[in-house]
Design an enzyme around this catalytic site. Sequence first.
Site, mmCIF file in Angstrom:
data_model
loop_
_atom_site.group_PDB
_atom_site.id
_atom_site.type_symbol
_atom_site.label_atom_id
_atom_site.label_comp_id
_atom_site.label_asym_id
_atom_site.label_seq_id
_atom_site.Cartn_x
_atom_site.Cartn_y
_atom_site.Cartn_z
ATOM 1 N N ASP A 54 45.315 83.151 9.764
ATOM 2 C CA ASP A 54 45.882 81.972 9.076
ATOM 3 C C ASP A 54 45.252 80.811 9.055
ATOM 4 O O ASP A 54 43.902 80.830 9.147
ATOM 5 C CB ASP A 54 47.330 81.772 9.872
ATOM 6 C CG ASP A 54 48.248 81.343 9.059
ATOM 7 O OD1 ASP A 54 48.235 80.245 8.410
ATOM 8 O OD2 ASP A 54 49.496 82.155 8.555
ATOM 9 N N ASP A 73 35.507 79.739 12.032
ATOM 10 C CA ASP A 73 35.896 79.817 10.714
ATOM 11 C C ASP A 73 35.573 81.187 9.959
ATOM 12 O O ASP A 73 34.532 81.415 9.723
ATOM 13 C CB ASP A 73 35.324 78.702 9.848
ATOM 14 C CG ASP A 73 35.540 78.597 8.650
ATOM 15 O OD1 ASP A 73 36.647 79.249 8.071
ATOM 16 O OD2 ASP A 73 34.990 77.790 7.550
ATOM 17 N N ASP A 82 34.314 73.553 11.690
ATOM 18 C CA ASP A 82 35.474 73.126 12.556
ATOM 19 C C ASP A 82 36.546 72.837 11.603
ATOM 20 O O ASP A 82 36.700 72.084 10.932
ATOM 21 C CB ASP A 82 35.432 72.276 13.578
ATOM 22 C CG ASP A 82 34.114 72.582 14.676
ATOM 23 O OD1 ASP A 82 34.281 73.870 15.027
ATOM 24 O OD2 ASP A 82 33.676 71.639 15.149
ATOM 25 N N HIS A 88 50.709 75.770 9.027
ATOM 26 C CA HIS A 88 51.428 77.025 8.969
ATOM 27 C C HIS A 88 50.983 78.254 10.049
ATOM 28 O O HIS A 88 51.577 78.773 10.657
ATOM 29 C CB HIS A 88 50.823 77.672 7.568
ATOM 30 C CG HIS A 88 51.504 79.160 7.162
ATOM 31 N ND1 HIS A 88 50.982 80.178 7.256
ATOM 32 C CD2 HIS A 88 52.590 79.360 6.547
ATOM 33 C CE1 HIS A 88 51.914 81.084 6.980
ATOM 34 N NE2 HIS A 88 52.832 80.509 6.431
ATOM 35 N N TYR A 214 48.082 97.394 1.876
ATOM 36 C CA TYR A 214 46.988 98.403 2.310
ATOM 37 C C TYR A 214 47.566 99.541 3.086
ATOM 38 O O TYR A 214 48.456 99.304 4.327
ATOM 39 C CB TYR A 214 45.962 97.643 3.183
ATOM 40 C CG TYR A 214 45.015 97.004 2.211
ATOM 41 C CD1 TYR A 214 44.423 97.590 1.239
ATOM 42 C CD2 TYR A 214 44.952 95.649 2.701
ATOM 43 C CE1 TYR A 214 43.544 96.546 0.523
ATOM 44 C CE2 TYR A 214 43.926 94.769 1.917
ATOM 45 C CZ TYR A 214 43.229 95.418 0.710
ATOM 46 O OH TYR A 214 42.746 94.514 0.032
ATOM 47 N N VAL A 217 49.028 99.178 7.145
ATOM 48 C CA VAL A 217 49.740 98.135 7.539
ATOM 49 C C VAL A 217 51.209 97.756 7.312
ATOM 50 O O VAL A 217 51.613 98.338 6.398
ATOM 51 C CB VAL A 217 49.040 96.925 6.708
ATOM 52 C CG1 VAL A 217 49.650 95.392 6.824
ATOM 53 C CG2 VAL A 217 47.491 97.009 6.768
ATOM 54 N N SER A 264 56.445 85.087 5.519
ATOM 55 C CA SER A 264 55.508 84.621 6.919
ATOM 56 C C SER A 264 56.122 84.685 8.050
ATOM 57 O O SER A 264 55.585 85.277 9.116
ATOM 58 C CB SER A 264 55.028 83.344 6.480
ATOM 59 O OG SER A 264 53.988 83.404 5.484
#
Length: 387
Positions: A54, A73, A82, A88, A214, A217, A264
């Site tokens: 996320d 990252d 960074d 979220h 997929y 999942v 979410s």
Amino acid sequence: MLTVVRALTAAVLAFSAPAADPVREQQAWVLDALNVEQAWTVTKGEGVTVAVVDSAVDTGVKELKGRVTSGPDMTSGSVQRDLPPGRHGTAMAALIAGSGKGDGFIGVAPSARILSLPMVIDDEPGVAMPPLEDQQSRPNAQSPLARALRYAADRGAQVVSMSIGSYGPLRSEREAVSYALSKGVVLVAAVGNDGQTAYAKEKGTSYWSFPAGYPGVIGVAATDKQGKRATFSSDNLSVLVSAPGVGVPVVKRGSGYELSEGTSSAAALVAGVAALLKARYPALAPEQVAQALAASARGRPAAGYDDETGFGVVDAAVALNAAERLVGAKRSVTPGMQHFGKGADSPVPTRPGPDPVRLWLYGGGVLVALVMFCGAIVVLNQRKEQA
């Protein structure tokens, strides 16, 4: 093929919890809907790491302090930077593993740890895009999600929570999903917030969102306080189970709390339940976790399954019981041949190899032929001598 990854928040509504109405009371209906407190008598997620793919998680939030490992990252395979803490990602991490410190926000698996794998930036809620990836010009390139899944699997994460989505599948992601599953990692993803789009209204089904689409999942839809499908929640066959996704309290970046809407939040809650299952039964395979969640869900549709809420709303306590049965189940088929149903066994098949009877017949025939051949030669020789 251009792929845009987006955070799956439909809306985030701020609220301030007065002293007489603390956030734990605001959370009560969510925890009740998932039957979490009963599950806590068995486990709270000790020893499990949940990777949150996320935006970056705010490690300074009191409910997450000291319990978050920040990964690199994931938007670039070479240039590292960074990323600032995201609204979220922080909210999703606390839904999974908020500690409840100081009567604060408590997650579904409050003893679990978080591995933050940032791949989106969410300066504004609902707007989250990494650099676009052109898969046609770079067919062997890994997407940020593919990198994140492999990173999580290689560093011991038992569960991956993905409250993100895109409309197109990628080969690198399919392969990364298979890789993570082969390592025993449980993958949970939001199915999307496209239930009210023009396409969904016209076709009676929503676009598929990936990674929820997929194979392997666990796709999660959103429900309201009555356990019914949230109107915005996508409906398609990627939906396996559902969880609260309307008016769900979450932790704010920095401090404080707010309400969220979207699949979410539902996916993060189910990832927390998956962490409870893996904490209690570490050897439980990803497909067994999915089976336990589906078999124990509440509010099952009349047909047993539909593409709106899947098999129903996840029940953490009953899922633990279902997982126990799966772990203790013995194979019903023992080595050897068996038939299914009543009736006599079929004749035992003959062993491969030569048939003795046919060998004798063949040998006898050859012997008779040789005798006749020799006799013919003797007769011809006698006639020749007489002549």
